[in-house]
Structure formats: C-alpha cells, structure tokens
Design a protein around this motif. Structure first.
Motif, PDB file in Angstrom:
ATOM      1  N   VAL A 177       0.843  -1.201   0.000  1.00 33.00           N
ATOM      2  CA  VAL A 177       0.000   0.000   0.000  1.00 33.00           C
ATOM      3  C   VAL A 177       0.875   1.246   0.000  1.00 33.00           C
ATOM      4  O   VAL A 177       0.574   2.239  -0.666  1.00 33.00           O
ATOM      5  N   ASP A 178       2.002   1.192   0.705  1.00 34.74           N
ATOM      6  CA  ASP A 178       2.946   2.300   0.731  1.00 34.74           C
ATOM      7  C   ASP A 178       3.468   2.605  -0.671  1.00 34.74           C
ATOM      8  O   ASP A 178       3.488   3.750  -1.104  1.00 34.74           O
ATOM      9  N   TRP A 179       3.882   1.559  -1.374  1.00 32.67           N
ATOM     10  CA  TRP A 179       4.395   1.743  -2.737  1.00 32.67           C
ATOM     11  C   TRP A 179       3.287   2.260  -3.649  1.00 32.67           C
ATOM     12  O   TRP A 179       3.506   3.156  -4.458  1.00 32.67           O
ATOM     13  N   TRP A 180       2.119   1.641  -3.516  1.00 29.97           N
ATOM     14  CA  TRP A 180       0.989   2.044  -4.340  1.00 29.97           C
ATOM     15  C   TRP A 180       0.723   3.532  -4.177  1.00 29.97           C
ATOM     16  O   TRP A 180       0.527   4.255  -5.151  1.00 29.97           O
ATOM     17  N   TYR A 181       0.771   3.992  -2.922  1.00 32.96           N
ATOM     18  CA  TYR A 181       0.472   5.395  -2.651  1.00 32.96           C
ATOM     19  C   TYR A 181       1.550   6.307  -3.209  1.00 32.96           C
ATOM     20  O   TYR A 181       1.248   7.310  -3.869  1.00 32.96           O
ATOM     21  N   SER A 182       2.804   5.942  -2.997  1.00 40.69           N
ATOM     22  CA  SER A 182       3.880   6.829  -3.430  1.00 40.69           C
ATOM     23  C   SER A 182       3.978   6.859  -4.951  1.00 40.69           C
ATOM     24  O   SER A 182       4.475   7.828  -5.518  1.00 40.69           O
ATOM     25  N   LEU A 183       3.464   5.825  -5.621  1.00 37.86           N
ATOM     26  CA  LEU A 183       3.482   5.829  -7.087  1.00 37.86           C
ATOM     27  C   LEU A 183       2.432   6.757  -7.663  1.00 37.86           C
ATOM     28  O   LEU A 183       2.599   7.323  -8.733  1.00 37.86           O
TER      29      LEU A 183
ATOM     30  N   VAL B 183      -1.430  -8.575  -4.092  1.00 35.20           N
ATOM     31  CA  VAL B 183      -1.425  -9.161  -5.440  1.00 35.20           C
ATOM     32  C   VAL B 183      -2.008  -8.161  -6.432  1.00 35.20           C
ATOM     33  O   VAL B 183      -1.452  -7.928  -7.512  1.00 35.20           O
ATOM     34  N   LEU B 184      -3.125  -7.557  -6.040  1.00 34.05           N
ATOM     35  CA  LEU B 184      -3.781  -6.582  -6.924  1.00 34.05           C
ATOM     36  C   LEU B 184      -2.860  -5.406  -7.194  1.00 34.05           C
ATOM     37  O   LEU B 184      -2.708  -4.970  -8.349  1.00 34.05           O
ATOM     38  N   ILE B 185      -2.217  -4.905  -6.143  1.00 34.96           N
ATOM     39  CA  ILE B 185      -1.355  -3.723  -6.302  1.00 34.96           C
ATOM     40  C   ILE B 185      -0.174  -4.044  -7.214  1.00 34.96           C
ATOM     41  O   ILE B 185       0.105  -3.312  -8.180  1.00 34.96           O
ATOM     42  N   PHE B 186       0.509  -5.164  -6.952  1.00 38.38           N
ATOM     43  CA  PHE B 186       1.668  -5.513  -7.781  1.00 38.38           C
ATOM     44  C   PHE B 186       1.244  -5.770  -9.227  1.00 38.38           C
ATOM     45  O   PHE B 186       1.922  -5.340 -10.162  1.00 38.38           O
ATOM     46  N   ARG B 192       0.599  -1.195 -15.547  1.00 35.35           N
ATOM     47  CA  ARG B 192       0.657   0.252 -15.715  1.00 35.35           C
ATOM     48  C   ARG B 192       2.063   0.686 -16.137  1.00 35.35           C
ATOM     49  O   ARG B 192       2.226   1.524 -17.039  1.00 35.35           O
ATOM     50  N   GLU B 193       3.056   0.102 -15.475  1.00 31.94           N
ATOM     51  CA  GLU B 193       4.441   0.429 -15.820  1.00 31.94           C
ATOM     52  C   GLU B 193       4.752   0.042 -17.260  1.00 31.94           C
ATOM     53  O   GLU B 193       5.436   0.776 -17.969  1.00 31.94           O
ATOM     54  N   ALA B 194       4.227  -1.109 -17.702  1.00 31.75           N
ATOM     55  CA  ALA B 194       4.474  -1.557 -19.076  1.00 31.75           C
ATOM     56  C   ALA B 194       3.865  -0.573 -20.062  1.00 31.75           C
ATOM     57  O   ALA B 194       4.474  -0.231 -21.077  1.00 31.75           O
ATOM     58  N   VAL B 195       2.658  -0.095 -19.748  1.00 33.37           N
ATOM     59  CA  VAL B 195       1.985   0.841 -20.648  1.00 33.37           C
ATOM     60  C   VAL B 195       2.733   2.167 -20.689  1.00 33.37           C
ATOM     61  O   VAL B 195       2.905   2.776 -21.748  1.00 33.37           O
ATOM     62  N   LEU B 196       3.209   2.621 -19.513  1.00 37.70           N
ATOM     63  CA  LEU B 196       3.880   3.916 -19.437  1.00 37.70           C
ATOM     64  C   LEU B 196       5.342   3.829 -19.864  1.00 37.70           C
ATOM     65  O   LEU B 196       6.037   4.838 -19.869  1.00 37.70           O
ATOM     66  N   GLY B 197       5.806   2.616 -20.195  1.00 37.61           N
ATOM     67  CA  GLY B 197       7.194   2.478 -20.629  1.00 37.61           C
ATOM     68  C   GLY B 197       8.194   2.415 -19.498  1.00 37.61           C
ATOM     69  O   GLY B 197       9.377   2.651 -19.710  1.00 37.61           O
ATOM     70  N   LEU B 206       8.230  -9.177  -8.062  1.00 31.46           N
ATOM     71  CA  LEU B 206       7.540  -9.173  -6.767  1.00 31.46           C
ATOM     72  C   LEU B 206       6.368 -10.146  -6.779  1.00 31.46           C
ATOM     73  O   LEU B 206       6.136 -10.899  -5.824  1.00 31.46           O
ATOM     74  N   LEU B 207       5.604 -10.113  -7.890  1.00 29.86           N
ATOM     75  CA  LEU B 207       4.467 -11.035  -8.010  1.00 29.86           C
ATOM     76  C   LEU B 207       4.945 -12.482  -7.960  1.00 29.86           C
ATOM     77  O   LEU B 207       4.339 -13.337  -7.299  1.00 29.86           O
ATOM     78  N   GLY B 208       6.058 -12.747  -8.693  1.00 35.07           N
ATOM     79  CA  GLY B 208       6.608 -14.095  -8.679  1.00 35.07           C
ATOM     80  C   GLY B 208       7.029 -14.508  -7.283  1.00 35.07           C
ATOM     81  O   GLY B 208       6.795 -15.647  -6.853  1.00 35.07           O
ATOM     82  N   GLY B 209       7.635 -13.566  -6.555  1.00 32.68           N
ATOM     83  CA  GLY B 209       8.012 -13.848  -5.173  1.00 32.68           C
ATOM     84  C   GLY B 209       6.802 -14.182  -4.322  1.00 32.68           C
ATOM     85  O   GLY B 209       6.812 -15.139  -3.539  1.00 32.68           O
ATOM     86  N   LEU B 210       5.735 -13.386  -4.499  1.00 35.24           N
ATOM     87  CA  LEU B 210       4.502 -13.661  -3.761  1.00 35.24           C
ATOM     88  C   LEU B 210       3.967 -15.045  -4.107  1.00 35.24           C
ATOM     89  O   LEU B 210       3.532 -15.798  -3.232  1.00 35.24           O
TER      90      LEU B 210
END
Lengths: 245, 232, 68
Positions: A177-183, B183-186, B192-197, B206-210
C-alpha cells in the motif's frame, strides 16, 4: 518463567491474577488517558503548518499503533492455541479480536475527521488510512469466522489459522500500500512528514500510546474474565469463589 | 487401503490426485467456462457504465482487468472444496497416510489450470476490447499468470476455512479480499508500468516472489484449515 | 497551558469542531469498551450467586424431609 506461563494456562489462577491486575490497571489507564488528553489538547503547542487540527494525532496514532500490535497479540495467541492446544490462548484470541477492531475503527474515523481540515475531504485514499481499512477487514474476518462456526473449539482453531496467515501478510500489505500510494501521489501531502517532531509534542504522544496499550490490556483482561465466568459457570473453583463472597 | 500395501511417494500421490481432480473438472465444462463468461460479461459492463470513450477506458483498463480477474477468482474459489466435502472424499484424503497439504495442492493445481491459467491466456483478448495499449498486453498476461497462482491459493485457504459453514459465500469474500490486496497492487502496477514504458519486470518479480511464497505457506495453512473444517 | 481562555479552547482557531468531534467519537467507544465487559461480568456473577442460592434452596427441603 515456565511456571508462570504454566499458571497462566489455568483458568482459576488466571481469574484471580487478572482480578488483581484489573484493579491496578483501571485507575492507571484512566489517569494516563486523562493526563495525555489534557496535555495534548491544552498544553502542547499547535503545529506550525496544520494549526490545532494536528491534536487529533494524540488519539489517531496511538489507536493505529495499538490496533496493529493487537493483531500480533491475537495471532500469537492463535499460534499458542494451535501448537499447545491451551484453552486460555483461545480465550485471549477471542477477546482480542473485537478490541482490535474497535481500535482500528477509531483510527479510521479520527483519520477521516483529521483529513477534512488538512485535505478538505472526509475521505482521502492516504496510504496509512488505506492500510488501516484493510486491517479492519482482517479483524472483521476473524470476528465473523468465529461467529460462523457453531463448534467453538473448531472456531478458535480456524481463527488461529486465519490470523496467522494475516500476520504473515500484514507487512506485505503495508509495504505494497505504501508503494501504491507513493506511485500515484506526490509525497507532499502527508500527515506527518519524516521531519523530527518536537519533544513538546512528542511526550504527550508517547504518553497516549502507553495509555492505549494499557487500555488494550485492560479491555482484553475484562473480556477474558467475562468469557471465563460464563464458560466455567459449572466448575467447582468458580462456585467456591462465588460462595466465598 | 490395506496396511501391507507400501506407501506411495509424494510425487505419485500428487500426480494421482491432480489427474483425479482434473478428470472431474473435465466432466463439467460449464465450471471451466463460467468464470471466463463472468469475466467477459463484467468487462462489458464497464464501457456501458463509464461511457465508450476509448482514451478513458484505456487509462482505466489495467485496473478494471485486474479487479475483474480478482472477482472471478473469488467466485470460483467458493466451490473449490465444496463437492469433495459433501461427498466425503475430503474425509478420505484426511485419513490417508499422506500430508493433506500435498493432496490439497494437487487439487488446487488442477483447479488453477482450468481457471487462472486459462484466464491469463485469454486476458489479452479482453485487454484489446478495453483498449489496453499493445505494450501492456504481454505484461497483463504474465502478471495474471503469476497473480492467479496467489489468488487461487488464497481463495483455496478461504474455501478450506468456510467449507463446513452454511452460507459461507459472503464470509469467504470478507476473509480473502484483504489478503489479495498486495497481489492486486503488484499486478496492476506491473501493467501500468508496461503501458507507461517503465520497468514492469521488478513488479513481475515481486508477483513471482509472492506466488512462490504462497506456494510454500498456503498449502500448510490449507491443510490445517481443512482438518478444522472436517472436525467441526 | 497554551490557550488563553475557555472559548479559545473550544474554538481552536477554527479547528475546534474537528478536534472535539474526533475526541468525542473516541471517548464514546473507549468507555463502552470498558463498561460493556464490566457489565457482563457483573451479570454473570449475579447469575452465579442466584444459581448457588437456588441449589441451596433445592437441597434443603430434601434434607429436612429425610430427617422427619
């Protein structure tokens, strides 16, 4: 040490011990809460940026801190109950869940009220508030799961499994949630920045955190006593105790 | 099982259980199609609710796709152990001399292949429908592939905890949703990162780690939860 | 003491409403959190005492009956 832990597991001994503890803890908690509240509300200086609205910190942060600690207490009791099958651990876990849920709700409500003068909105998806909301869901899940089972021994074990999984998850949830927020948000709007807090504001805060810990212990013990009185209503030690008074 | 019969290795037990559950899934293709259909229909609701503006849909698409995937996994996990619990085969598994964590994991794997895996494979189609930019499509698929492993395992835990409770459906969502937040956040952030480049790789890692972490922890918790459900 | 008058304490430079609302909404559940289990303990205790009196009253007549 082990003898003490062993004694904690025995309901008659615990009942007597907790009675003495409660008699001490009640006045201590009330005094700490009153002193802390008066100090925070009336004596401490206002924040140079937020003015007087920051005084909500003296209940918001202690409630949030103790609510999180309460989840660990609950999960630890759950682990003890799963591994050693100690009934008193079940009672502890059962008593901790609603107390923690109420503290989480307090942190959420005070956070929302604080948000209005700070950000101009009652609800903002701030990292800390969002984490508290998820913590509330975690608590409510445990409470609801306990209520759903008719067999209360099974209910306690199911809740122990759930709270242990939740405990493993909490650091991940908070971090994500911290990362999500700071992003998504610029870091400029934050409740309390990284900046060092002045001691004139810090001491009442520490006092209030201590007061909320005492309050948690007090309500936990009271709930456990109420539970014990009911579940042990047919046992000899309790009958003798009632007869003696 | 006669006592003179030697114990099977865990790998064989896992495979047998996996195939048994896989066959039972094959006999009811509707169970495989339903979550996909659900996904498809809810995706249709978003343009109807938000308006057909392609740029706005594209901006929201990664979040919509992931949230709907989460809901679909929530829906299917409610039934994961239900039939096994009702016909008594779960009790058989618990009495068998093999760890319940292994046999349960075999069932969950078969279940994941039929739901999460399929959904991840087909997700680019739905992404295109919502106007997700092309750069995000592969990441969406990969993130769902890893993410549904976690979603399925957490859903299985919720199912194991609530299988003995009548009307446990709503309770199940209460138990599962908070655990699914990371899971949802990652997942959404990776797309989103892929779309924004940006670099989606770190979020996928991180998802794989989870996914790996939950593969280790969740079966043990599921095994314990199933035993609680059987005892109650 | 930071504030000069009681009115200033109440007003808090315009933030009084929020601060006092937050403290009131905290105080209420806190009091309930302590009071409700205390009430339950008292109820259970009284029930146990009544139960003991009831069982004492139930055993006495039979004891007298056996004497006669």
């Amino acid at each position: 040490m082990w003898a003490f832990i062993h004694k904690l597991g025995s309901p008659p001994w615990f009942f007597g011990f907790s009675g003495t503890l409660v008699r001490w803890l009640l006045p201590v908690t009330v005094t700490l809460l009153l002193v802390g509240a008066v100090w925070g509300l009336l004596v401490a200086p206002p924040d140079f940026r937020q003015g007087n609205s920051y005084r909500i910190i003296y209940i918001h942060v202690p409630a949030a801190v103790v609510a999180l600690a309460g989840y660990y207490v609950m999960a630890f009791a759950g682990a003890v109950s799963l591994i050693w099958r100690i009934k008193m651990a079940d009672v502890t876990m059962r008593a901790a869940a609603p107390v923690g849920a109420v503290l989480t709700a307090i942190a959420l409500v005070t956070g929302a009220i604080w948000g209005k003068p700070t950000w101009g909105a009652w609800w903002v998806w701030d990292a800390r508030i969002t984490s508290m909301l998820i913590l509330l869901f975690l608590y409510l899940g445990v409470v609801a799961l306990f209520e759903a089972y008719e067999n209360k021994t099974a209910a306690a074990r199911a809740c122990a499994v759930l709270s242990l999984v939740g405990m493993v998850n909490i650091p991940i949830i908070y971090k994500s949630v911290d990362w999500w927020y700071s992003l998504h948000q610029p870091a400029s709007i934050k409740f309390t920045g990284e900046s060092a807090i002045d001691s004139s504001m810090l001491y009442p805060l520490l006092l209030m955190i201590l007061a909320f810990y005492c309050l948690f212990a007090l309500t936990l013990l009271l709930n456990m006593r109420a539970e014990l009185l009911w579940t042990h209503r047919d046992s000899g030690w309790l009958k003798q105790l009632v007869g003696d008074t | 099982m006669p006592s003179d019969q030697p114990l099977l290795s865990l790998r064989v037990v896992f495979l047998r259980q996996f195939l048994r559950h896989g066959r039972s899934i094959m006999t009811s293709p509707a169970d495989v199609a339903n979550p996909l259909l659900f996904f498809f229909m809810v995706i249709t609701l978003f343009p109807l609710g938000l308006g057909p503006d392609p740029t706005r849909l594209a901006a929201l698409s990664h979040g919509i796709l992931w949230v709907v995937a989460l809901l679909a996994s929530l829906m299917v996990s409610a039934k994961l152990f239900a039939s096994d619990f009702e016909d008594g085969s779960l009790e058989q598994l618990a009495l068998a001399p093999y760890p319940l964590a292994v046999t349960a994991l075999a069932e969950i794997s078969a279940h994941w292949l039929a739901t999460g895996f399929l959904l991840a494979l087909l997700s680019p189609l739905f992404g295109v429908m919502l106007g997700l930019p092309d750069e995000g499509l592969l990441t969406l698929s990969v993130s769902l592939l890893l993410g549904t492993v976690c979603l399925t395992l957490i859903g299985a835990l919720g199912s194991a905890l609530t299988v003995s409770i009548r009307r446990g459906g709503l309770l199940l969502s209460l138990l599962i949703i908070p655990l699914n937040v990371p899971v949802l956040i990652f997942g959404t952030t990776a797309v989103r990162e892929a779309v924004l480049g940006g670099n989606p790789e770190s979020w996928l890692a991180l998802l794989g780690g989870l996914a790996l972490g939950s593969l280790v922890v969740a079966p043990l918790a599921i095994g314990a939860a199933l035993r609680v459900s059987l005892d109650s | 003491m930071y504030f000069e008058s009681l009115a200033a304490v109440w007003h808090m430079d315009g933030h009084g409403f929020y601060v006092w609302l937050a403290y009131a909404l905290t105080a209420l559940p806190l009091v309930l959190m302590v009071w409700l289990p205390v009430k339950r303990i008292r109820q259970h205790w009284r029930w146990l005492q009544a139960e003991q009196r009831r069982s004492a009253a139930a055993t006495q007549p039979t004891a007298m009956g056996s004497d006669v």
